[in-house]
Write a protein that holds these residues in place. Structure first.
Motif, PDB file in Angstrom:
ATOM      1  N   ALA A  15       0.834  -1.207   0.000  1.00 34.55           N
ATOM      2  CA  ALA A  15       0.000   0.000   0.000  1.00 34.55           C
ATOM      3  C   ALA A  15       0.867   1.255   0.000  1.00 34.55           C
ATOM      4  O   ALA A  15       0.576   2.217  -0.727  1.00 34.55           O
ATOM      5  N   ARG A  16       1.946   1.242   0.783  1.00 24.75           N
ATOM      6  CA  ARG A  16       2.865   2.387   0.804  1.00 24.75           C
ATOM      7  C   ARG A  16       3.550   2.553  -0.551  1.00 24.75           C
ATOM      8  O   ARG A  16       3.681   3.661  -1.070  1.00 24.75           O
ATOM      9  N   GLU A  17       3.984   1.431  -1.128  1.00 20.97           N
ATOM     10  CA  GLU A  17       4.642   1.512  -2.434  1.00 20.97           C
ATOM     11  C   GLU A  17       3.666   1.993  -3.509  1.00 20.97           C
ATOM     12  O   GLU A  17       4.022   2.780  -4.379  1.00 20.97           O
ATOM     13  N   LEU A  18       2.421   1.524  -3.435  1.00 17.45           N
ATOM     14  CA  LEU A  18       1.402   1.956  -4.383  1.00 17.45           C
ATOM     15  C   LEU A  18       1.175   3.467  -4.268  1.00 17.45           C
ATOM     16  O   LEU A  18       1.053   4.173  -5.275  1.00 17.45           O
ATOM     17  N   GLU A  19       1.151   3.967  -3.050  1.00 16.45           N
ATOM     18  CA  GLU A  19       0.999   5.406  -2.835  1.00 16.45           C
ATOM     19  C   GLU A  19       2.185   6.172  -3.422  1.00 16.45           C
ATOM     20  O   GLU A  19       2.011   7.207  -4.078  1.00 16.45           O
ATOM     21  N   ASP A  20       3.395   5.649  -3.216  1.00 18.89           N
ATOM     22  CA  ASP A  20       4.596   6.290  -3.765  1.00 18.89           C
ATOM     23  C   ASP A  20       4.578   6.288  -5.291  1.00 18.89           C
ATOM     24  O   ASP A  20       4.881   7.308  -5.924  1.00 18.89           O
ATOM     25  N   ILE A  21       4.228   5.152  -5.878  1.00 22.13           N
ATOM     26  CA  ILE A  21       4.177   5.042  -7.343  1.00 22.13           C
ATOM     27  C   ILE A  21       3.109   5.980  -7.889  1.00 22.13           C
ATOM     28  O   ILE A  21       3.323   6.654  -8.899  1.00 22.13           O
ATOM     29  N   SER A  22       1.962   6.042  -7.229  1.00 18.45           N
ATOM     30  CA  SER A  22       0.882   6.931  -7.671  1.00 18.45           C
ATOM     31  C   SER A  22       1.341   8.383  -7.649  1.00 18.45           C
ATOM     32  O   SER A  22       1.099   9.142  -8.599  1.00 18.45           O
ATOM     33  N   HIS A  23       2.009   8.775  -6.568  1.00 15.17           N
ATOM     34  CA  HIS A  23       2.509  10.143  -6.449  1.00 15.17           C
ATOM     35  C   HIS A  23       3.537  10.441  -7.543  1.00 15.17           C
ATOM     36  O   HIS A  23       3.499  11.505  -8.178  1.00 15.17           O
ATOM     37  N   THR A  24       4.444   9.507  -7.780  1.00 15.21           N
ATOM     38  CA  THR A  24       5.473   9.688  -8.802  1.00 15.21           C
ATOM     39  C   THR A  24       4.847   9.804 -10.189  1.00 15.21           C
ATOM     40  O   THR A  24       5.237  10.653 -10.989  1.00 15.21           O
ATOM     41  N   LEU A  25       3.871   8.952 -10.463  1.00 18.95           N
ATOM     42  CA  LEU A  25       3.190   8.988 -11.757  1.00 18.95           C
ATOM     43  C   LEU A  25       2.474  10.324 -11.960  1.00 18.95           C
ATOM     44  O   LEU A  25       2.553  10.929 -13.025  1.00 18.95           O
ATOM     45  N   CYS A  26       1.817  10.803 -10.913  1.00 16.87           N
ATOM     46  CA  CYS A  26       1.144  12.109 -10.994  1.00 16.87           C
ATOM     47  C   CYS A  26       2.150  13.226 -11.240  1.00 16.87           C
ATOM     48  O   CYS A  26       1.914  14.114 -12.080  1.00 16.87           O
ATOM     49  N   ALA A  27       3.259  13.206 -10.525  1.00 25.09           N
ATOM     50  CA  ALA A  27       4.282  14.235 -10.698  1.00 25.09           C
ATOM     51  C   ALA A  27       4.880  14.176 -12.100  1.00 25.09           C
ATOM     52  O   ALA A  27       5.067  15.222 -12.753  1.00 25.09           O
ATOM     53  N   MET A  28       5.151  12.983 -12.572  1.00 23.10           N
ATOM     54  CA  MET A  28       5.753  12.818 -13.889  1.00 23.10           C
ATOM     55  C   MET A  28       4.821  13.313 -15.000  1.00 23.10           C
ATOM     56  O   MET A  28       5.271  13.912 -15.977  1.00 23.10           O
ATOM     57  N   MET A  29       3.514  13.076 -14.825  1.00 21.39           N
ATOM     58  CA  MET A  29       2.553  13.443 -15.866  1.00 21.39           C
ATOM     59  C   MET A  29       1.956  14.829 -15.633  1.00 21.39           C
ATOM     60  O   MET A  29       1.188  15.320 -16.450  1.00 21.39           O
ATOM     61  N   THR A  87      -0.146  15.885 -13.130  1.00 18.66           N
ATOM     62  CA  THR A  87      -1.551  15.846 -12.715  1.00 18.66           C
ATOM     63  C   THR A  87      -1.646  15.746 -11.205  1.00 18.66           C
ATOM     64  O   THR A  87      -0.669  15.459 -10.524  1.00 18.66           O
ATOM     65  N   SER A  88      -2.860  15.940 -10.689  1.00 15.48           N
ATOM     66  CA  SER A  88      -3.065  15.801  -9.248  1.00 15.48           C
ATOM     67  C   SER A  88      -3.819  14.520  -8.909  1.00 15.48           C
ATOM     68  O   SER A  88      -3.936  14.174  -7.745  1.00 15.48           O
ATOM     69  N   GLY A  89      -4.296  13.808  -9.921  1.00 13.14           N
ATOM     70  CA  GLY A  89      -5.030  12.566  -9.687  1.00 13.14           C
ATOM     71  C   GLY A  89      -4.457  11.426 -10.502  1.00 13.14           C
ATOM     72  O   GLY A  89      -4.046  11.609 -11.655  1.00 13.14           O
ATOM     73  N   VAL A  90      -4.428  10.244  -9.904  1.00  9.56           N
ATOM     74  CA  VAL A  90      -3.797   9.106 -10.563  1.00  9.56           C
ATOM     75  C   VAL A  90      -4.554   8.675 -11.829  1.00  9.56           C
ATOM     76  O   VAL A  90      -3.923   8.263 -12.810  1.00  9.56           O
ATOM     77  N   GLN A  91      -5.872   8.789 -11.842  1.00  5.03           N
ATOM     78  CA  GLN A  91      -6.617   8.400 -13.049  1.00  5.03           C
ATOM     79  C   GLN A  91      -6.261   9.322 -14.220  1.00  5.03           C
ATOM     80  O   GLN A  91      -6.118   8.853 -15.355  1.00  5.03           O
ATOM     81  N   ASP A  92      -6.122  10.607 -13.952  1.00  2.00           N
ATOM     82  CA  ASP A  92      -5.695  11.536 -14.997  1.00  2.00           C
ATOM     83  C   ASP A  92      -4.273  11.217 -15.459  1.00  2.00           C
ATOM     84  O   ASP A  92      -3.968  11.280 -16.650  1.00  2.00           O
ATOM     85  N   ALA A  93      -3.408  10.888 -14.511  1.00  2.00           N
ATOM     86  CA  ALA A  93      -2.028  10.546 -14.848  1.00  2.00           C
ATOM     87  C   ALA A  93      -1.980   9.303 -15.730  1.00  2.00           C
ATOM     88  O   ALA A  93      -1.217   9.246 -16.696  1.00  2.00           O
ATOM     89  N   ILE A  94      -2.806   8.311 -15.419  1.00  2.00           N
ATOM     90  CA  ILE A  94      -2.845   7.083 -16.212  1.00  2.00           C
ATOM     91  C   ILE A  94      -3.332   7.380 -17.627  1.00  2.00           C
ATOM     92  O   ILE A  94      -2.759   6.891 -18.610  1.00  2.00           O
ATOM     93  N   ALA A  95      -4.359   8.197 -17.746  1.00  2.76           N
ATOM     94  CA  ALA A  95      -4.877   8.551 -19.076  1.00  2.76           C
ATOM     95  C   ALA A  95      -3.813   9.273 -19.904  1.00  2.76           C
ATOM     96  O   ALA A  95      -3.615   8.962 -21.086  1.00  2.76           O
ATOM     97  N   LEU A  96      -3.113  10.221 -19.288  1.00  4.63           N
ATOM     98  CA  LEU A  96      -2.060  10.931 -20.008  1.00  4.63           C
ATOM     99  C   LEU A  96      -0.891  10.015 -20.342  1.00  4.63           C
ATOM    100  O   LEU A  96      -0.300  10.119 -21.422  1.00  4.63           O
ATOM    101  N   ALA A  97      -0.557   9.120 -19.430  1.00  5.64           N
ATOM    102  CA  ALA A  97       0.522   8.169 -19.680  1.00  5.64           C
ATOM    103  C   ALA A  97       0.165   7.238 -20.836  1.00  5.64           C
ATOM    104  O   ALA A  97       1.001   6.958 -21.699  1.00  5.64           O
ATOM    105  N   ASP A  98      -1.073   6.761 -20.863  1.00  2.00           N
ATOM    106  CA  ASP A  98      -1.526   5.919 -21.977  1.00  2.00           C
ATOM    107  C   ASP A  98      -1.399   6.665 -23.300  1.00  2.00           C
ATOM    108  O   ASP A  98      -0.922   6.110 -24.293  1.00  2.00           O
ATOM    109  N   ALA A  99      -1.814   7.931 -23.323  1.00  2.00           N
ATOM    110  CA  ALA A  99      -1.729   8.731 -24.550  1.00  2.00           C
ATOM    111  C   ALA A  99      -0.269   8.938 -24.963  1.00  2.00           C
ATOM    112  O   ALA A  99       0.062   8.840 -26.146  1.00  2.00           O
ATOM    113  N   LEU A 100       0.591   9.199 -23.998  1.00  2.00           N
ATOM    114  CA  LEU A 100       2.014   9.370 -24.282  1.00  2.00           C
ATOM    115  C   LEU A 100       2.598   8.108 -24.896  1.00  2.00           C
ATOM    116  O   LEU A 100       3.305   8.151 -25.901  1.00  2.00           O
TER     117      LEU A 100
END
Length: 85
Positions: free
Chosen positions: A32-46, A48-61
């Motif tokens: 759960a802690r690692e998932l939170e860290d990965i989610s935060h990193t993904l949001c920062a990288m993309m 965004t402030s939400g993981v679902q938005d980050a995933i959508a942008l990552a998919d498009a990229l």
């Protein structure tokens, strides 16, 4: 604007999906802690402030980064499943 490295994005999405599956099967505080860290990193990288938005942008990229020969369209112009859910 900086564009994230597609390889790094794919690694993050893969790890995110793996952790989500693991948590669905059996909750683990460490996962759960690692998932939170990965989610935060993904949001920062993309950017965004939400993981679902980050995933959508990552998919498009990742879709844009794929070679044109590897792109396929289904009937009606619809794409298949997103790269990460």
């Amino acid at each position: 604007m900086l564009v994230p490295d597609p390889k790094a994005v794919r690694r993050l999405l893969t790890r995110y999906a793996t952790l989500r599956i693991a948590q669905a099967e059996r909750h683990s505080p460490a996962a759960a802690r690692e998932l939170e860290d990965i989610s935060h990193t993904l949001c920062a990288m993309m950017g965004t402030s939400g993981v679902q938005d980050a995933i959508a942008l990552a998919d498009a990229l990742l879709d844009r980064a794929r070679p044109a020969a590897g792109r396929t369209r289904e009937a009606g112009g619809e794409r298949g499943l997103p790269l990460a859910v």
